[in-house]
Scaffold this motif. Structure first.
Motif, PDB file in Angstrom:
ATOM      1  N   ASN A  20       0.772  -0.959   0.107  1.00  0.00           N
ATOM      2  CA  ASN A  20       0.021   0.002  -0.019  1.00  0.00           C
ATOM      3  C   ASN A  20       0.966   1.400   0.157  1.00  0.00           C
ATOM      4  O   ASN A  20       0.468   2.308  -0.792  1.00  0.00           O
ATOM      5  N   PHE A  23       2.386   1.973  -3.484  1.00  0.00           N
ATOM      6  CA  PHE A  23       1.706   2.424  -4.676  1.00  0.00           C
ATOM      7  C   PHE A  23       1.351   4.032  -4.599  1.00  0.00           C
ATOM      8  O   PHE A  23       0.864   4.634  -3.214  1.00  0.00           O
ATOM      9  N   THR A  24       1.553   4.967  -5.487  1.00  0.00           N
ATOM     10  CA  THR A  24       1.352   6.222  -5.321  1.00  0.00           C
ATOM     11  C   THR A  24       0.433   6.610  -6.773  1.00  0.00           C
ATOM     12  O   THR A  24       0.513   6.034  -7.698  1.00  0.00           O
ATOM     13  N   PHE A  25      -0.510   7.689  -6.615  1.00  0.00           N
ATOM     14  CA  PHE A  25      -1.288   8.163  -7.780  1.00  0.00           C
ATOM     15  C   PHE A  25      -0.932   9.454  -7.884  1.00  0.00           C
ATOM     16  O   PHE A  25      -1.212  10.236  -6.953  1.00  0.00           O
ATOM     17  N   SER A  26      -0.425   9.826  -9.153  1.00  0.00           N
ATOM     18  CA  SER A  26      -0.258  11.178  -9.361  1.00  0.00           C
ATOM     19  C   SER A  26      -0.995  11.597 -10.597  1.00  0.00           C
ATOM     20  O   SER A  26      -1.281  11.171 -11.549  1.00  0.00           O
ATOM     21  N   ILE A  27      -1.740  12.848 -10.319  1.00  0.00           N
ATOM     22  CA  ILE A  27      -2.687  13.324 -11.177  1.00  0.00           C
ATOM     23  C   ILE A  27      -1.954  14.169 -12.089  1.00  0.00           C
ATOM     24  O   ILE A  27      -2.397  14.627 -13.049  1.00  0.00           O
ATOM     25  N   TRP A  28      -0.731  14.845 -11.525  1.00  0.00           N
ATOM     26  CA  TRP A  28      -0.081  15.540 -12.414  1.00  0.00           C
ATOM     27  C   TRP A  28       1.150  15.444 -12.369  1.00  0.00           C
ATOM     28  O   TRP A  28       2.012  14.950 -11.413  1.00  0.00           O
ATOM     29  N   SER A  31      -0.208  12.288 -18.747  1.00  0.00           N
ATOM     30  CA  SER A  31       0.484  11.248 -19.470  1.00  0.00           C
ATOM     31  C   SER A  31       0.767  11.843 -20.844  1.00  0.00           C
ATOM     32  O   SER A  31      -0.215  12.535 -21.133  1.00  0.00           O
ATOM     33  N   THR A  34      -2.753  11.183 -22.462  1.00  0.00           N
ATOM     34  CA  THR A  34      -3.563  11.882 -22.093  1.00  0.00           C
ATOM     35  C   THR A  34      -3.530  13.370 -22.889  1.00  0.00           C
ATOM     36  O   THR A  34      -4.603  13.898 -23.238  1.00  0.00           O
ATOM     37  N   ASP A  92      -1.588  18.778  -0.505  1.00  0.00           N
ATOM     38  CA  ASP A  92      -1.858  17.436  -0.830  1.00  0.00           C
ATOM     39  C   ASP A  92      -2.910  17.707  -2.130  1.00  0.00           C
ATOM     40  O   ASP A  92      -2.896  16.612  -2.920  1.00  0.00           O
TER      41      ASP A  92
END
Length: 149
Positions: A20, A23-28, A31, A34, A92
């Motif tokens: 856990n 795992f990282t989720f990056s919105i900026w 890609s 995108t 954040d």
């Protein structure tokens, strides 16, 4: 043994804490896939009939890809510098805020592009300038004239 088997199964179904945390989720930044999708959508919007084209006209199909790429690249550059500044504040929500900024920049630049194209293609003798806004004195004068019998 059945107890051990149940415990092993139970432990296997739980994700480990290490998994856990890795795992990282990056919105900026978005890609390349995108960004390409954004450009393709811009090309479609700039060159196809839409609410925007009804008001300002559309770009020729040959010009739309170049305009779309410029719009996206400029919006991305503006958002990237904003992200660098926001990241230093340890917010954040920095990625979400920058993604919203990126979206607004694309919209703003798209509108500027079609307006400029519409102004450039309008014949000079057909350009209508709106009348100047009425001053408060003129409005008061009109109101008093209309209220008199």
């Amino acid at each position: 043994m059945a107890v051990e088997s149940d415990q092993e199964t139970h432990n296997e179904s739980k994700p480990s804490k290490d998994l856990n945390q890795s795992f990282t989720f990056s919105i900026w930044p978005p890609s390349e896939r995108t960004r390409t999708a954004v450009i393709n959508r811009l090309v479609e919007t700039l060159s196809s009939p839409s609410v925007l084209s009804k008001r300002f006209g559309s770009l020729p199909v040959e010009e739309a890809p170049t305009a779309a790429r410029i719009i996206e690249e400029e919006a991305f550059a503006a958002a990237a510098s904003r992200f660098d500044a926001a990241r230093s504040t340890d917010s954040d929500d920095a990625g979400i805020e920058v993604l919203q900024f990126y979206s607004k920049e694309i919209s703003k630049r798209m509108l500027e592009t079609v307006k400029a194209k519409a102004n450039a293609s309008a014949p000079a003798d057909n350009v209508q300038t709106p009348p100047p806004a009425a001053t408060s004195e003129e409005i008061s004068s009109l109101e008093s004239e209309s209220s008199q019998p």
